[in-house]
Design a protein around this motif. Structure first.
Motif, PDB file in Angstrom:
ATOM      1  N   GLN A  73      28.915  46.465  52.199  1.00 42.68           N
ATOM      2  CA  GLN A  73      27.462  46.334  52.281  1.00 42.68           C
ATOM      3  C   GLN A  73      26.941  46.789  53.646  1.00 42.68           C
ATOM      4  O   GLN A  73      25.888  47.426  53.738  1.00 42.68           O
ATOM      5  N   LYS A  74      27.666  46.472  54.689  1.00 37.48           N
ATOM      6  CA  LYS A  74      27.272  46.913  56.034  1.00 37.48           C
ATOM      7  C   LYS A  74      27.303  48.435  56.127  1.00 37.48           C
ATOM      8  O   LYS A  74      26.391  49.065  56.672  1.00 37.48           O
ATOM      9  N   LEU A  75      28.382  49.044  55.612  1.00 41.08           N
ATOM     10  CA  LEU A  75      28.504  50.497  55.679  1.00 41.08           C
ATOM     11  C   LEU A  75      27.431  51.187  54.846  1.00 41.08           C
ATOM     12  O   LEU A  75      26.921  52.245  55.229  1.00 41.08           O
ATOM     13  N   TYR A  76      27.060  50.601  53.723  1.00 48.18           N
ATOM     14  CA  TYR A  76      25.978  51.166  52.910  1.00 48.18           C
ATOM     15  C   TYR A  76      24.675  51.171  53.703  1.00 48.18           C
ATOM     16  O   TYR A  76      23.950  52.177  53.734  1.00 48.18           O
ATOM     17  N   PHE A  77      24.381  50.063  54.355  1.00 45.86           N
ATOM     18  CA  PHE A  77      23.188  49.962  55.195  1.00 45.86           C
ATOM     19  C   PHE A  77      23.252  50.990  56.323  1.00 45.86           C
ATOM     20  O   PHE A  77      22.279  51.706  56.595  1.00 45.86           O
ATOM     21  N   ILE A  78      24.402  51.074  56.980  1.00 43.74           N
ATOM     22  CA  ILE A  78      24.570  51.962  58.131  1.00 43.74           C
ATOM     23  C   ILE A  78      24.435  53.424  57.726  1.00 43.74           C
ATOM     24  O   ILE A  78      23.820  54.231  58.445  1.00 43.74           O
ATOM     25  N   ARG A  79      24.965  53.793  56.568  1.00 43.76           N
ATOM     26  CA  ARG A  79      24.847  55.185  56.106  1.00 43.76           C
ATOM     27  C   ARG A  79      23.391  55.547  55.858  1.00 43.76           C
ATOM     28  O   ARG A  79      22.926  56.625  56.240  1.00 43.76           O
ATOM     29  N   CYS A  80      22.650  54.644  55.204  1.00 48.80           N
ATOM     30  CA  CYS A  80      21.218  54.887  54.968  1.00 48.80           C
ATOM     31  C   CYS A  80      20.476  55.007  56.296  1.00 48.80           C
ATOM     32  O   CYS A  80      19.580  55.847  56.453  1.00 48.80           O
ATOM     33  N   PHE A 131      22.125  45.454  68.611  1.00 45.62           N
ATOM     34  CA  PHE A 131      21.530  44.128  68.472  1.00 45.62           C
ATOM     35  C   PHE A 131      20.628  44.068  67.248  1.00 45.62           C
ATOM     36  O   PHE A 131      20.676  43.108  66.474  1.00 45.62           O
ATOM     37  N   ASP A 132      19.797  45.077  67.050  1.00 46.64           N
ATOM     38  CA  ASP A 132      18.855  45.060  65.929  1.00 46.64           C
ATOM     39  C   ASP A 132      19.593  45.027  64.595  1.00 46.64           C
ATOM     40  O   ASP A 132      19.215  44.281  63.682  1.00 46.64           O
ATOM     41  N   VAL A 133      20.649  45.847  64.480  1.00 50.79           N
ATOM     42  CA  VAL A 133      21.416  45.879  63.236  1.00 50.79           C
ATOM     43  C   VAL A 133      22.171  44.562  63.044  1.00 50.79           C
ATOM     44  O   VAL A 133      22.164  43.975  61.962  1.00 50.79           O
ATOM     45  N   ALA A 134      22.810  44.093  64.113  1.00 47.91           N
ATOM     46  CA  ALA A 134      23.572  42.839  64.031  1.00 47.91           C
ATOM     47  C   ALA A 134      22.674  41.662  63.689  1.00 47.91           C
ATOM     48  O   ALA A 134      23.025  40.806  62.869  1.00 47.91           O
ATOM     49  N   ASN A 135      21.510  41.606  64.308  1.00 47.15           N
ATOM     50  CA  ASN A 135      20.590  40.500  64.062  1.00 47.15           C
ATOM     51  C   ASN A 135      20.141  40.483  62.603  1.00 47.15           C
ATOM     52  O   ASN A 135      20.025  39.424  61.988  1.00 47.15           O
ATOM     53  N   HIS A 136      19.909  41.666  62.042  1.00 43.33           N
ATOM     54  CA  HIS A 136      19.526  41.732  60.633  1.00 43.33           C
ATOM     55  C   HIS A 136      20.660  41.235  59.741  1.00 43.33           C
ATOM     56  O   HIS A 136      20.425  40.468  58.790  1.00 43.33           O
ATOM     57  N   PHE A 137      21.875  41.642  60.026  1.00 41.90           N
ATOM     58  CA  PHE A 137      23.009  41.176  59.217  1.00 41.90           C
ATOM     59  C   PHE A 137      23.162  39.662  59.309  1.00 41.90           C
ATOM     60  O   PHE A 137      23.459  38.990  58.309  1.00 41.90           O
ATOM     61  N   SER A 192      20.262  41.322  50.181  1.00 43.21           N
ATOM     62  CA  SER A 192      21.499  41.943  49.700  1.00 43.21           C
ATOM     63  C   SER A 192      21.274  42.881  48.522  1.00 43.21           C
ATOM     64  O   SER A 192      22.214  43.539  48.067  1.00 43.21           O
ATOM     65  N   ASP A 193      20.044  42.965  48.017  1.00 49.18           N
ATOM     66  CA  ASP A 193      19.739  43.903  46.952  1.00 49.18           C
ATOM     67  C   ASP A 193      19.921  45.333  47.483  1.00 49.18           C
ATOM     68  O   ASP A 193      19.327  45.690  48.495  1.00 49.18           O
ATOM     69  N   PRO A 194      20.747  46.159  46.830  1.00 48.78           N
ATOM     70  CA  PRO A 194      21.043  47.501  47.369  1.00 48.78           C
ATOM     71  C   PRO A 194      19.809  48.350  47.644  1.00 48.78           C
ATOM     72  O   PRO A 194      19.724  49.012  48.690  1.00 48.78           O
ATOM     73  N   GLU A 195      18.843  48.352  46.721  1.00 43.83           N
ATOM     74  CA  GLU A 195      17.657  49.171  46.946  1.00 43.83           C
ATOM     75  C   GLU A 195      16.855  48.660  48.135  1.00 43.83           C
ATOM     76  O   GLU A 195      16.433  49.436  49.000  1.00 43.83           O
ATOM     77  N   ILE A 196      16.640  47.351  48.177  1.00 47.24           N
ATOM     78  CA  ILE A 196      15.887  46.769  49.287  1.00 47.24           C
ATOM     79  C   ILE A 196      16.615  46.995  50.605  1.00 47.24           C
ATOM     80  O   ILE A 196      16.010  47.349  51.624  1.00 47.24           O
ATOM     81  N   SER A 197      17.931  46.812  50.607  1.00 48.83           N
ATOM     82  CA  SER A 197      18.714  47.004  51.826  1.00 48.83           C
ATOM     83  C   SER A 197      18.590  48.442  52.331  1.00 48.83           C
ATOM     84  O   SER A 197      18.459  48.679  53.544  1.00 48.83           O
ATOM     85  N   SER A 198      18.613  49.405  51.426  1.00 44.71           N
ATOM     86  CA  SER A 198      18.507  50.810  51.850  1.00 44.71           C
ATOM     87  C   SER A 198      17.130  51.111  52.436  1.00 44.71           C
ATOM     88  O   SER A 198      17.015  51.865  53.409  1.00 44.71           O
ATOM     89  N   ILE A 199      16.079  50.507  51.868  1.00 49.47           N
ATOM     90  CA  ILE A 199      14.730  50.743  52.402  1.00 49.47           C
ATOM     91  C   ILE A 199      14.594  50.103  53.782  1.00 49.47           C
ATOM     92  O   ILE A 199      13.994  50.680  54.694  1.00 49.47           O
ATOM     93  N   ILE A 200      15.154  48.892  53.950  1.00 49.43           N
ATOM     94  CA  ILE A 200      15.121  48.243  55.264  1.00 49.43           C
ATOM     95  C   ILE A 200      15.841  49.107  56.290  1.00 49.43           C
ATOM     96  O   ILE A 200      15.369  49.274  57.428  1.00 49.43           O
ATOM     97  N   ALA A 201      16.987  49.665  55.899  1.00 51.73           N
ATOM     98  CA  ALA A 201      17.738  50.536  56.809  1.00 51.73           C
ATOM     99  C   ALA A 201      16.894  51.743  57.214  1.00 51.73           C
ATOM    100  O   ALA A 201      16.889  52.150  58.386  1.00 51.73           O
ATOM    101  N   GLU A 202      16.185  52.316  56.257  1.00 51.39           N
ATOM    102  CA  GLU A 202      15.332  53.464  56.545  1.00 51.39           C
ATOM    103  C   GLU A 202      14.184  53.079  57.471  1.00 51.39           C
ATOM    104  O   GLU A 202      13.853  53.818  58.412  1.00 51.39           O
ATOM    105  N   ALA A 225      27.484  46.600  65.665  1.00 48.37           N
ATOM    106  CA  ALA A 225      26.871  45.483  64.949  1.00 48.37           C
ATOM    107  C   ALA A 225      27.792  44.278  64.937  1.00 48.37           C
ATOM    108  O   ALA A 225      27.344  43.132  65.110  1.00 48.37           O
ATOM    109  N   ASP A 226      29.067  44.512  64.749  1.00 47.77           N
ATOM    110  CA  ASP A 226      30.048  43.428  64.725  1.00 47.77           C
ATOM    111  C   ASP A 226      30.040  42.660  66.041  1.00 47.77           C
ATOM    112  O   ASP A 226      29.997  41.424  66.067  1.00 47.77           O
ATOM    113  N   CYS A 227      30.034  43.387  67.141  1.00 55.72           N
ATOM    114  CA  CYS A 227      30.091  42.741  68.460  1.00 55.72           C
ATOM    115  C   CYS A 227      28.759  42.127  68.869  1.00 55.72           C
ATOM    116  O   CYS A 227      28.718  41.050  69.469  1.00 55.72           O
ATOM    117  N   PHE A 228      27.661  42.793  68.555  1.00 53.48           N
ATOM    118  CA  PHE A 228      26.351  42.290  68.985  1.00 53.48           C
ATOM    119  C   PHE A 228      25.894  41.072  68.182  1.00 53.48           C
ATOM    120  O   PHE A 228      24.868  40.473  68.505  1.00 53.48           O
TER     121      PHE A 228
END
Length: 423
Positions: A321-328, A288-294, A155-165, A365-368
């Motif tokens: 937090q989800k939208l921040y990840f998704i935007r990155c 699935f990949d995004v949902a599984n990570h969440f 849930s750390d914003p910096e770490i979450s953004s790097i994971i998204a990338e 992500a919500d559905c998967f």
């Protein structure tokens, strides 16, 4: 060992849990130093032939050798130069030598070849550990001085953004394997068949921290699984999720904290995190990949007491937090695919395209999350009778299936049986 809980869920049914890449802390708790002359000669010869440089100037006895893990699947050894020997031509001072174990079962050889191709490709793109060499029966891998992420760090914003990338970079790859999204459904179908056989047998006794067998009544967890008509449920879920038309991309399929290493002394942002364990990789739905990570934000596999995991639904990422990840993620996809984000009217583009894409992936992500809960629920039931690891498989299965049905009701209340497209 401390790393079992974090890695066990990544293992296939007959595998001994092990990290794809080893961290420094692991070396203080290895299976043991290796003194057999045969293995020392074998690993030294591989290092000498494939790494060159200073490795050709030391003797087998001088090389530091430790066995990290060993089992039915892979044998992993840490090899390092002696303290006084310094690299001369940029060769690594320490590596991991992986020997493939016995290959059994239908599709096992194909899976091994696929995993090797994937490892090589991700290595070349600097998305995973560097590949130093491939030899008959194994490979030579980079040793990464790092540690796995902790669940709370997701849930750390910096770490979450790097994971998204990193996830976006993986999703942007063109991997030379079948691009049909059959892996998810075929795996669950196979596990469903195994589960039916599993439920007709007695569960394996569970062990406590002292490795003594303890009596534990698992009938409640088993009854919970038995009361659900999972065959029919999986058919419904597949039909429901197909409506989303989630793009098919190359997915990691298990991007959780134990499979993400954080380097001890990273120089750049890109080097800070390293993705490992590619055994579940396949072409699959990006949702699935995004949902599984969440979902992984809610499960901690380093819990000391039985059942060896902790489920905290309050840790589910918020919409923000989800939208921040998704935007990155989406910004990185655009860069990776060379999509020009310029527009005559940037404001209009942001409203019409950017927001629409974000909401679409948020819905996917919500559905998967249904598929994530269902997938790992089946995994737990199938592993319960065959694994010797002191982990609450039946409790985990019950937790995931319970989460599935609870989430299903939430989705039906939000979207109904028919998911309308985002205008």
């Amino acid at each position: 060992m401390w790393w079992c809980a974090a890695q066990l869920r990544r293992s296939y049914l007959v595998k001994t849990p092990e990290a794809s890449t080893v961290v420094n802390l692991l070396l203080t708790r290895t299976v043991g130093s290796v003194n057999t002359s045969e293995m020392r000669e074998k690993t030294f010869r591989i290092c000498r032939d494939y790494l060159n440089g200073i490795w050709k100037m030391i003797t087998p006895q001088e090389m530091v050798l430790k066995q990290v893990s060993g089992g039915m699947s892979n044998f992993l050894y840490y090899c390092a130069l002696p303290p006084m020997a310094k690299p001369k031509q940029g060769e690594p001072s320490r590596v991991l030598v992986r020997f493939y174990g016995q290959i059994h079962g239908e599709g096992a050889l194909e899976a091994l070849l696929t995993e090797s191709v994937i490892f090589t490709l991700l290595s070349e793109r600097k998305l995973g550990p560097k590949l130093h060499g491939v030899f008959p029966g194994g490979r030579l891998e980079e040793f990464i001085p790092a540690r796995p992420l902790k669940t709370k760090e997701l849930s750390d914003p910096e770490i979450s953004s790097i994971i998204a990338e990193k996830m976006a970079q993986v999703h942007s790859l063109d991997v030379p394997i079948s691009k049909e999204p059959t892996w998810l459904w075929d795996t669950m179908k196979r596990w469903m068949s195994n589960m039916k056989a599993t439920l007709g047998t007695e569960p394996t006794p569970q062990m406590d921290d002292k490795n003594d067998f303890i009596e534990k009544d698992l009938s409640s967890a088993m009854r919970a699984v038995l009361r659900w008509n999972l065959d029919t449920e999986m058919d419904w879920m597949r039909s429901y999720l197909t409506q989303l038309r989630s793009p098919v991309v190359f997915c990691h399929n298990d991007l959780q904290e134990g499979n993400i290493l954080i380097r001890e002394s990273a120089v750049t942002r890109e080097e800070k995190l390293v993705i490992i364990d590619f055994e579940y990789c396949s072409y699959n739905y990006r949702g699935f990949d995004v949902a599984n990570h969440f979902c992984e934000w809610m499960y901690d596999y380093t819990f000391d007491k039985y059942p060896k995991f902790n489920y905290n639904p309050e840790a589910m990422p918020s919409v923000e937090q989800k939208l921040y990840f998704i935007r990155c993620y989406l910004e990185t996809v655009q860069r990776e695919l060379g999509i020009d984000s310029c527009h005559k009217d940037p404001i209009q583009m942001s409203v019409d395209a950017g927001v629409k894409d974000e909401l679409q992936l948020l819905r996917e992500a919500d559905c998967f999350m249904l598929a994530s809960h269902f997938f790992w629920g089946l995994w737990a039931v199938v592993n319960a009778p065959v694994s010797s690891i002191p982990f609450g498989y039946w409790e985990y299965a019950e937790a995931r299936f319970s989460a599935y049905f609870e989430h299903k009701q939430n989705l039906l209340g939000k979207y109904g049986e028919v998911i309308e497209s985002i205008a």
